[in-house]
Design a protein around this motif. Structure first.
Motif, mmCIF file in Angstrom:
data_model
loop_
_atom_site.group_PDB
_atom_site.id
_atom_site.type_symbol
_atom_site.label_atom_id
_atom_site.label_comp_id
_atom_site.label_asym_id
_atom_site.label_seq_id
_atom_site.Cartn_x
_atom_site.Cartn_y
_atom_site.Cartn_z
ATOM 1 N N HIS A 189 -36.941 44.115 -88.416
ATOM 2 C CA HIS A 189 -35.676 44.679 -89.036
ATOM 3 C C HIS A 189 -35.382 43.089 -89.228
ATOM 4 O O HIS A 189 -35.443 42.123 -88.753
ATOM 5 C CB HIS A 189 -34.918 45.258 -87.493
ATOM 6 N N THR A 190 -34.334 43.283 -90.066
ATOM 7 C CA THR A 190 -33.380 42.220 -90.516
ATOM 8 C C THR A 190 -32.582 41.112 -89.581
ATOM 9 O O THR A 190 -32.147 42.067 -88.215
ATOM 10 C CB THR A 190 -32.378 42.488 -91.728
ATOM 11 N N ILE A 191 -32.913 40.230 -89.633
ATOM 12 C CA ILE A 191 -30.914 39.536 -89.161
ATOM 13 C C ILE A 191 -30.000 40.557 -89.246
ATOM 14 O O ILE A 191 -29.151 40.844 -87.954
ATOM 15 C CB ILE A 191 -31.314 37.719 -89.923
ATOM 16 N N CYS A 236 -29.537 42.732 -86.162
ATOM 17 C CA CYS A 236 -29.566 42.371 -85.241
ATOM 18 C C CYS A 236 -28.390 42.315 -85.318
ATOM 19 O O CYS A 236 -27.561 42.415 -83.918
ATOM 20 C CB CYS A 236 -30.753 41.475 -84.829
ATOM 21 N N PRO A 282 -33.483 37.577 -87.095
ATOM 22 C CA PRO A 282 -35.032 38.753 -87.368
ATOM 23 C C PRO A 282 -35.488 38.662 -86.347
ATOM 24 O O PRO A 282 -36.386 37.762 -85.342
ATOM 25 C CB PRO A 282 -35.231 37.842 -88.299
ATOM 26 N N ALA A 312 -40.607 39.939 -88.758
ATOM 27 C CA ALA A 312 -40.106 40.456 -90.238
ATOM 28 C C ALA A 312 -40.489 39.548 -91.394
ATOM 29 O O ALA A 312 -40.647 38.585 -90.703
ATOM 30 C CB ALA A 312 -38.476 39.929 -89.779
#
Ligand code: 5MM
Length: 340
Positions: free
Chosen positions: A187-189, A192, A226, A230
């Motif tokens: 997943h991306t930052i 998150c 991330p 990622a």
């Protein structure tokens, strides 16, 4: 002493300038995994020897104000017969205890988890207090995946954390509230950030519902990062910026201290990120500190390798990491300091 004064005294002892918390509360399966990585068998004697090494590190109290122990450790002793919680307390390190009993799948929320251990908690806490514990820790875990965490997962976990915290405070024990958004995944930052904001919003709403006094808790969150797989990585500046922005949205100013978990970051990453957060914090209302397990202990385990003759050098490795994280609390850590 009244319950209120007792809670306040523990907070005062734990939230020291430049100090943080050592998490040494690995459950039996987790410590077995950590020991296996350095070819050490997880026997009761090896666990005692290792935790005794940690708690008798000369000078530990210069940088560490609290230690989270596992139930077994509360009853163990140093080689010369001193109870381990007492060995910690004599260094100025407040002993605490992990009281959750691990996670199970949350029914009707596939992929989400919920932590067990509320039944009988008040009785267990009373016993732990007699053994020297002045604070407790409970961890809820939130995996990020397609539909996870679900709203059911977020609300259920928040309710459990708040019930735990209220029970602790009623007995004069400071609760560390740990909602951990996991690093696993690609997943991306930004995702998150979004998940952590929803999680903490629900946690503080539940703490309010259960009348938990925010002045007498410590929040132990994950940083905004991330996922570990990622494609797009993030550096300390971006991590600090996003972590602070998210915390400002959800954590009331009454909370005295935010002590991050390391969550699978390397020791150097966890220190550099804590440093960037403090360098950028400006007039943040809370202390911004650490409550690391792996990021403090990895070099210790690698040096110790289960051998008594390595104990002293292993203690120096712990002293060094604790010191560098203490420096990171002032925002003045540099990677050059790793060479000292
Ligand atoms: C997330 O884990 C906590 C912080 O450790 P890291 O800094 O390594 O992320 C830690 O206190 C954790 O609760 C213990 O390692 C015990 O975990 P288990 O799963 O054995 O209860």
């Amino acid at each position: 002493m009244s319950i209120q004064s007792e809670l306040q005294a523990t907070i005062a002892d734990m939230v020291g300038e430049g100090k943080g918390i050592l998490a040494a509360d690995e459950s039996l399966p987790t410590i077995a995994k950590r020991f296996k990585a350095v070819n050490v068998e997880s026997t009761e004697e090896n666990r005692r020897a290792y935790r005794s090494l940690l708690l008798t590190t000369p000078g530990l109290g210069e940088f560490i104000s609290g230690v989270i122990l596992f139930e077994e450790t509360l009853g163990q002793k140093t080689a010369d017969g001193k109870p381990l919680p007492q060995a910690a307390a004599e260094q100025g390190v407040v002993p605490g205890i992990k009281v959750d009993k691990g996670t199970i799948p949350l029914v009707n929320a596939p992929g989400d988890l919920v932590t067990q251990g509320l039944d009988g908690l008040a009785d267990r806490l009373t016993g732990y207090k007699e053994q020297g514990a002045r604070f407790a820790k409970w961890r809820e875990v939130y995996p990020i995946a397609g539909h996870n965490p679900t709203m059911l997962g977020i609300k259920t976990n928040a309710e459990v954390l708040a019930r735990y915290a209220a029970i602790c405070q009623s007995l004069g024990i400071v609760p560390i509230v740990e909602p951990e958004v996991l690093l696993d995944g690609d997943h991306t930052i930004e995702r998150c950030f979004e998940v952590t904001e929803a999680v903490q919003h629900a946690v503080f709403h539940a703490l309010h519902r259960h009348r938990v006094e925010l002045e007498h808790i410590i929040l132990k969150p994950s940083m905004i990062l991330p996922g570990k797989d990622a494609p797009k990585k993030a550096g300390p500046q971006e991590i600090a910026e996003k972590t602070l922005a998210q915390l400002r949205r959800t954590v009331p100013a009454a909370v005295p201290s935010i002590n991050f978990l390391s969550g699978g970051q390397t020791p150097e990453e966890a220190t550099a990120n804590l440093n960037a957060i403090n360098a950028m914090a400006g007039n943040a209302p809370w202390q911004l500190s650490f409550s690391y397990a792996r990021a403090l202990q990895d070099p210790v385990l690698k040096t110790w390798q289960g051998k008594a003759e390595n104990a002293q050098v292993a203690q120096q490795a712990l002293y060094k990491r604790a010191k560098l994280n203490s420096v990171a609390r002032t925002g003045s850590y540099t990677s050059e300091m790793e060479k000292d």
